[in-house]
Design a protein around this motif. Structure first.
Motif, mmCIF file in Angstrom:
data_model
loop_
_atom_site.group_PDB
_atom_site.id
_atom_site.type_symbol
_atom_site.label_atom_id
_atom_site.label_comp_id
_atom_site.label_asym_id
_atom_site.label_seq_id
_atom_site.Cartn_x
_atom_site.Cartn_y
_atom_site.Cartn_z
ATOM 1 N N UNK A 62 0.830 -1.199 0.000
ATOM 2 C CA UNK A 62 0.000 0.000 0.000
ATOM 3 C C UNK A 62 0.867 1.252 0.000
ATOM 4 N N UNK A 63 1.905 1.274 0.828
ATOM 5 C CA UNK A 63 2.804 2.422 0.892
ATOM 6 C C UNK A 63 3.555 2.633 -0.417
ATOM 7 N N UNK A 64 3.963 1.528 -1.052
ATOM 8 C CA UNK A 64 4.686 1.613 -2.319
ATOM 9 C C UNK A 64 3.800 2.180 -3.418
ATOM 10 N N UNK A 65 2.553 1.713 -3.472
ATOM 11 C CA UNK A 65 1.627 2.198 -4.494
ATOM 12 C C UNK A 65 1.323 3.678 -4.285
ATOM 13 N N UNK A 69 2.251 6.453 -7.065
ATOM 14 C CA UNK A 69 1.149 7.208 -7.664
ATOM 15 C C UNK A 69 1.302 8.699 -7.382
ATOM 16 N N UNK A 70 1.785 9.042 -6.201
ATOM 17 C CA UNK A 70 2.031 10.445 -5.872
ATOM 18 C C UNK A 70 3.085 11.037 -6.803
ATOM 19 N N UNK A 121 -0.025 -1.117 -20.557
ATOM 20 C CA UNK A 121 -1.346 -0.627 -20.181
ATOM 21 C C UNK A 121 -1.234 0.630 -19.320
ATOM 22 N N UNK A 122 -0.267 0.639 -18.395
ATOM 23 C CA UNK A 122 -0.044 1.822 -17.560
ATOM 24 C C UNK A 122 0.340 3.021 -18.413
ATOM 25 N N UNK A 123 1.213 2.797 -19.400
ATOM 26 C CA UNK A 123 1.676 3.888 -20.249
ATOM 27 C C UNK A 123 0.564 4.415 -21.147
ATOM 28 N N UNK A 124 -0.238 3.519 -21.704
ATOM 29 C CA UNK A 124 -1.333 3.956 -22.574
ATOM 30 C C UNK A 124 -2.349 4.786 -21.799
ATOM 31 N N UNK A 266 10.711 10.883 -14.798
ATOM 32 C CA UNK A 266 10.668 10.556 -13.373
ATOM 33 C C UNK A 266 12.079 10.350 -12.831
ATOM 34 N N UNK A 267 12.927 9.672 -13.603
ATOM 35 C CA UNK A 267 14.257 9.299 -13.138
ATOM 36 C C UNK A 267 15.270 10.429 -13.239
#
Length: 291
Positions: A62-65, A69-70, A121-124, A266-267
């Motif tokens: 949960x913390x990782x997600x 997402x943040x 799917x995440x990227x689309x 992001x990186x």
């Protein structure tokens, strides 16, 4: 160890620094069970003895997600603020004669080949949030060179993304200049070379290629505009998307600011880099009124 394919785990020997999904399992010649691991948010594939793995608990996940997402949402907000500022500056430069007309946007179109179906799917979804027209295909890294020309002919994109998973063998102890020490860099190089047979110009077809720890210099030399990973670090699943967005929304009469494009990822500069490239954004007029 009660670990199965599909479980989310961390490596005890690495201090649990990265969350992985178990993609496959195999038994080596010494009858020891190993797991093939796929990064949950990082474009990394790794192997690990099953004894070194620990399943993560619900709170950890949960913390990782929430953290990822943040980070994703913050990047989206920065992109939208940047676009708003750029549009305001463009409006100020418009002549009085054109200010009575409504304009419409035509950003660059993307063809995205990804070796990971979940990441694709995440990227689309993110392309859609960014108002970018994108066509995605799940293609294993080893097969991207065989399929890219046909897909380019079909889609006719402005921007091509070739990504998936990669890794530098030997935990960085091997020669980083030898492309044979990388899991998939040679396949990205081959796919970029094929794409350049279809369209040689770096301005007519903008290419991002690579994944975690990829051979940055070899991929750029093969014809890519942007690549990973200059410092052989892990890159985020969304890094190719935010590089593509910067190109898609930079006007065609301007050069993409490489430092801005890298900052938008992001990186950052350790994970992605590239060359000066002409943008793909066009402004059209007049906008058809909606009745």
């Amino acid at each position: 160890m009660d670990i199965q394919v599909g479980d989310l785990v961390v490596r005890k020997s690495h201090g649990g620094d990265i969350v992985f999904k178990v993609a496959d399992m195999f038994v080596d010649d010494a009858a020891q069970t190993h797991c093939v691991l796929k990064g949950l948010h990082l474009r990394l594939m790794a192997d690990s003895p099953i004894d070194d793995l620990q399943r993560i608990e619900a709170e950890h996940l949960r913390n990782e997600i929430v953290r990822m997402e943040s980070m994703h949402n913050d990047t989206l907000r920065r992109v939208m603020v940047r676009r708003s500022r750029e549009r305001e500056q463009a409006d100020l430069r418009r002549s009085e004669a054109t200010k009575k007309f409504s304009f419409f946007d035509l950003p660059g179109r993307v063809l995205h080949l990804d070796g990971d179906e979940e990441y694709l799917k995440m990227c689309l979804k993110t392309y859609s949030q960014l108002n970018i027209q994108a066509v995605g295909h799940w293609v294993e890294e080893t097969k991207q060179a065989d399929t890219v020309i046909d897909l380019l002919a079909e889609v006719r994109p402005d921007i091509l993304v070739l990504t998936g998973h990669d890794a530098l063998a030997g935990n960085g102890k091997k020669d980083i200049n030898d492309i044979n020490n990388y899991r998939n860099s040679k396949h990205f190089v081959a796919a970029v070379k094929k794409a350049r047979i279809f369209e040689p110009s770096r301005d007519d077809l903008v290419i991002f290629a690579g994944a975690c720890q990829s051979h940055f210099e070899a991929i750029l030399s093969s014809g890519a505009n942007f690549a990973s990973s200059p410092n052989r670090i892990f890159i985020h699943a969304y890094d190719p998307v935010f590089i593509a967005e910067k190109v898609a929304f930079t006007p065609i009469n301007k050069t993409v600011d490489v430092s801005d494009a890298i900052t938008a990822s992001v990186t950052g500069v350790d994970g992605v880099g590239g060359l000066e490239t002409r943008g793909k954004f066009r402004l059209g007029m007049p906008k058809t009124p909606i009745k």
